[in-house]
Every structure is written in structure tokens, then in C-alpha cells.
Design a protein around this motif. Structure first.
Motif, PDB file in Angstrom:
ATOM      1  N   LEU A  55       0.547  -0.975  -0.306  1.00 21.86           N
ATOM      2  CA  LEU A  55       0.091   0.502  -0.073  1.00 21.86           C
ATOM      3  C   LEU A  55       0.858   0.826  -0.158  1.00 21.86           C
ATOM      4  O   LEU A  55       1.967   1.970   1.238  1.00 21.86           O
ATOM      5  CB  LEU A  55      -1.333   0.408   1.208  1.00 21.86           C
ATOM      6  N   MET A  56       1.169   2.080  -1.361  1.00 20.00           N
ATOM      7  CA  MET A  56       1.494   2.960  -0.658  1.00 20.00           C
ATOM      8  C   MET A  56       0.796   4.466  -0.734  1.00 20.00           C
ATOM      9  O   MET A  56      -0.425   4.787  -0.637  1.00 20.00           O
ATOM     10  CB  MET A  56       1.631   3.431  -2.270  1.00 20.00           C
ATOM     11  N   THR A  58      -0.021   8.505  -0.843  1.00 17.79           N
ATOM     12  CA  THR A  58       0.045   9.391  -2.125  1.00 17.79           C
ATOM     13  C   THR A  58       0.088  10.558  -1.762  1.00 17.79           C
ATOM     14  O   THR A  58      -0.938  10.980  -0.690  1.00 17.79           O
ATOM     15  CB  THR A  58       0.538   8.489  -3.524  1.00 17.79           C
ATOM     16  N   LYS A  62       0.860  11.811  -7.161  1.00 16.65           N
ATOM     17  CA  LYS A  62       1.215  10.779  -6.834  1.00 16.65           C
ATOM     18  C   LYS A  62       0.850  10.301  -8.837  1.00 16.65           C
ATOM     19  O   LYS A  62       1.173   8.578  -8.653  1.00 16.65           O
ATOM     20  CB  LYS A  62      -0.118   9.878  -6.444  1.00 16.65           C
ATOM     21  N   LEU A  65       3.768   7.869 -10.134  1.00 24.00           N
ATOM     22  CA  LEU A  65       3.938   6.589  -8.988  1.00 24.00           C
ATOM     23  C   LEU A  65       3.174   5.619  -9.591  1.00 24.00           C
ATOM     24  O   LEU A  65       4.296   4.514 -10.001  1.00 24.00           O
ATOM     25  CB  LEU A  65       3.929   6.385  -7.808  1.00 24.00           C
ATOM     26  N   GLU A  66       1.995   5.939  -9.663  1.00 27.27           N
ATOM     27  CA  GLU A  66       1.144   5.373  -9.762  1.00 27.27           C
ATOM     28  C   GLU A  66       0.974   4.200 -11.927  1.00 27.27           C
ATOM     29  O   GLU A  66       1.472   3.175 -11.806  1.00 27.27           O
ATOM     30  CB  GLU A  66      -0.705   5.587 -10.449  1.00 27.27           C
ATOM     31  N   VAL A 100       0.090  -3.294  -6.121  1.00 29.16           N
ATOM     32  CA  VAL A 100       0.341  -2.342  -5.158  1.00 29.16           C
ATOM     33  C   VAL A 100      -1.121  -1.188  -4.951  1.00 29.16           C
ATOM     34  O   VAL A 100      -1.451  -1.513  -6.359  1.00 29.16           O
ATOM     35  CB  VAL A 100       1.299  -1.267  -5.901  1.00 29.16           C
ATOM     36  N   HIS A 101      -2.039  -1.318  -4.183  1.00 33.05           N
ATOM     37  CA  HIS A 101      -2.718  -0.204  -4.196  1.00 33.05           C
ATOM     38  C   HIS A 101      -1.907   1.509  -3.392  1.00 33.05           C
ATOM     39  O   HIS A 101      -0.462   1.363  -2.889  1.00 33.05           O
ATOM     40  CB  HIS A 101      -3.489  -1.153  -2.181  1.00 33.05           C
ATOM     41  N   TYR A 102      -2.685   2.124  -3.181  1.00 29.69           N
ATOM     42  CA  TYR A 102      -2.313   3.701  -3.562  1.00 29.69           C
ATOM     43  C   TYR A 102      -4.325   4.436  -2.383  1.00 29.69           C
ATOM     44  O   TYR A 102      -5.324   3.840  -2.549  1.00 29.69           O
ATOM     45  CB  TYR A 102      -2.783   4.464  -4.603  1.00 29.69           C
ATOM     46  N   ARG A 104      -4.654   7.995  -0.674  1.00 31.60           N
ATOM     47  CA  ARG A 104      -3.917   9.981  -0.282  1.00 31.60           C
ATOM     48  C   ARG A 104      -3.537  10.056   1.063  1.00 31.60           C
ATOM     49  O   ARG A 104      -4.658   9.590   1.716  1.00 31.60           O
ATOM     50  CB  ARG A 104      -4.782  10.620  -1.024  1.00 31.60           C
TER      51      ARG A 104
END
Ligand code: UTP
Length: 297
Positions: A55-56, A58, A62, A65-66, A100-102, A104
Motif C-alpha cells: 500500500l503506497m 501518496t 501521485k 508513482l501509479e 500495489v494499492h494506493y 491519498r
């Protein structure tokens, strides 16, 4: 028994002011270290330690990165047409590396606030935190050692590095007691960025943590500290003071190579050190570097 760790949280929402203007439109975690963005080394390290669920956290920039961890159809098609399988593999590697999940962060209110944003995704399990601008040399072991200690002690674990007392004020610094393991200490006190000359030891926290989920409840009640930011170090101090409820905090003392790519001088050192050791670049760079060093006073 401690639950198995499967998730890595990578905060990458800081403003990166030390790297302006490079970080005006791009997160500092995307700055290239030789030919990979810093954050790819960090994701590779998590995966190497068995953590494919990433989990990023961001911030405002962002997109870069994504995109880096996503497919790029046009580029893949062009490389495929050219038959450039080597570069195609490099492009696909970052896409296939991890799940990978994001999320904010919203306002960058500090590292503690960034970690709190992971609560929903992580739930009630221990998890790892890897700072997106801190690189641990892949030839040295740290995260898997920390995960092992977390399982053994059912505590939260931080990574500690012996630093020059002259720079201790730039870090979170620990007061410690020895344990039966030579590379593990029990943390009895922590202070974030102590005023110069007041650090309680030369053991500084670096950007790897393996935390018990109780940290989330504590972070919710942690007031802004140094720099008016919600500090993870302050929450860890509360955990160290309440070992019965939280399992306490231990430190694994790391003696390997670590690069803080958020710091300009360390970023340059990282590039030089990693590049000269590489088979594809080292033979070209080493003689030049020797000549260059000879010209210095
Ligand atoms: P730093 O303190 O090094 O990041 O945070 P910064 O504030 O971006 O740096 P400077 O001092 O302005 O140059 C350490 C890590 O925590 C993340 C950063 O992205 C970095 O990986 N962080 C920090 C967040 O995700 N959110 C925050 O609010 C603060």
C-alpha cells in the motif's frame, strides 16, 4: 502467537522540499537511482521479504508513482516490435512486481499521519512500513530479520543505525537496553530530532518498521510534535511505555549499507556506490572515478 505479516506500507507523500525544484512536479521517491526510481528498490525489498501486498501512501504528485507500477501499452508494443526483449522485461518487471494499492494522504501532516491512512487496508494485523526514500542495499539483510523478531517477540520492531553523534539531531534517537540477541535491543525511550548535543545515544531510527496494529489507535490520539507534524516516533514512544498493552518496542541494529535518497549528498553517494558495483556500468565508471578522485585536493 504473532500473526503472519503479509502487507507493506510505503509512505511517499512527503513534500520533498530538500530536493526542490526537482520535486516540484514529481515525488522524490521517483528520482532515479542509476536507472530505477528509488521507490522501485523499496518495493523490491518488500517483495524479497515476502510482502507482495503493498500500500503506497501518496501525495499531490501521485500520477508518476501509479504510472510506474502500471502497464504502458504503447511502450511495450514499440519494444516488442523492435524485438528489444531486454528492455521489455525491465518495463514489465515493475508492473508485475507486487500487488500495489494506493491511498491519498490528503495534507502531508507527518509520517505518523501517513501511516494512519493505512489502517483500513491493513486491518488488525502486524505490518511493515518502508519509507519510500530510504534504500537498503539488496545485498544486506534487514527487513526479514525484523519480521523474524516481530514473530518471536510479538512486539513492534524498528531498524536502528549507529550514526555519528554530529548528525543524530536529524533522526529519531533511541534509549536502549541490551537483549540476549547481539543485534537486538529493547527500546526504553525515543526522541524525534533531539536538539544538537542532547541525543540520548547514537542509535538512530531508519526507515524500516514492523508494527503491531495497536499503533493505529495510538496514532489517532497522537498530537502534532516536532515540526508540528504527527510523528510516528511519538506513537512508538507511547508503545514503548506501555508494553503490557502494545507488546513494547525493540530495535534491530543494522550494520549494512543504507542510502537516504531524500538527502542530496546521500542520494549522490547511493548512485555512485550502486553504479560502480554493477557489472554493466562498473567497468566503465571505476577508472574514470579513480582519475576524477586523483584530481581532487
Ligand atoms: P521526510 O521528512 O524525509 O519527507 O519523510 P519530506 O517531508 O518529504 O522531506 P523534506 O524534508 O521536505 O525534503 C520521510 C518519509 O515519510 C514520507 C515521505 O514521503 C518520506 O518517504 N512522508 C512524510 C509522508 O508520506 N507524509 C508526510 O506527511 C511526511
Amino acid at each position: 502467537m504473532a500473526k503472519k505479516i503479509t502487507k507493506a506500507v510505503i509512505p511517499a507523500a512527503g513534500l520533498g522540499t530538500r530536493f526542490l525544484p526537482a520535486t516540484k512536479a514529481m515525488p522524490k521517491e521517483m528520482l532515479p537511482v542509476v536507472d530505477k526510481p528509488a521507490i522501485q528498490y523499496v518495493v523490491e525489498e518488500a517483495v524479497q521479504a515476502g510482502l507482495r501486498d503493498v500500500l503506497m501512501i501518496t501525495g499531490r504528485n501521485k500520477g508518476a508513482l501509479e504510472n510506474h507500477f502500471d502497464r504502458v501499452g504503447e511502450l511495450e508494443a514499440t519494444l516488442e516490435k523492435k524485438g528489444d526483449t531486454e528492455r521489455l522485461e525491465k518495463v514489465n518487471h515493475s508492473t508485475d512486481l507486487a500487488e500495489v494499492h494506493y491511498v491519498r494522504q490528503g495534507d502531508p501532516l507527518g509520517l505518523g499521519h501517513a501511516v494512519l491512512r493505512a489502517h483500513m487496508h491493513v486491518g488488525d494485523e502486524p505490518f511493515a512500513v518502508l519509507l519510500g526514500d530510504d534504500i537498503i542495499d539488496a545485498r544486506d539483510v534487514l527487513l526479514s530479520r525484523m519480521i523474524e523478531e516481530q514473530g518471536k517477540r510479538n512486539a513492534s520492531i524498528v531498524a536502528l543505525l549507529e550514526v555519528d553523534p554530529a548528525v543524530a539531531h536529524l533522526y529519531g534517537v533511541a534509549t536502549v537496553e541490551p537483549t540476549e540477541d547481539e543485534d537486538v535491543v529493547r527500546i526504553t525511550g525515543l526522541v524525534e530530532k533531539p536538539s544538537p548535543g542532547t541525543a540520548p545515544s547514537n542509535l538512530a531510527i531508519i526507515g524500516r518498521y514492523v508494527l503491531r496494529p495497536e499503533v493505529f489507535g495510538i496514532l489517532e490520539h497522537t498530537a502534532p510534535g516536532k515540526g508540528n507534524e504527527i510523528q510516528l516516533t511519538d506513537a512508538l514512544m507511547t508503545m514503548a511505555e506501555n508494553p503490557d498493552e502494545t507488546g513494547g518496542v525493540y530495535g534491530v541494529v543494522f550494520r549494512g549499507r543504507r542510502y537516504d535518497t531524500g538527502d542530496r549528498a546521500d542520494y549522490i553517494r547511493a548512485i555512485v556506490q550502486l553504479a560502480v558495483d554493477r557489472e554493466d556500468l562498473g567497468p566503465e565508471l571505476r577508472p574514470w572515478l579513480k582519475d576524477f578522485v586523483a584530481t581532487l585536493d
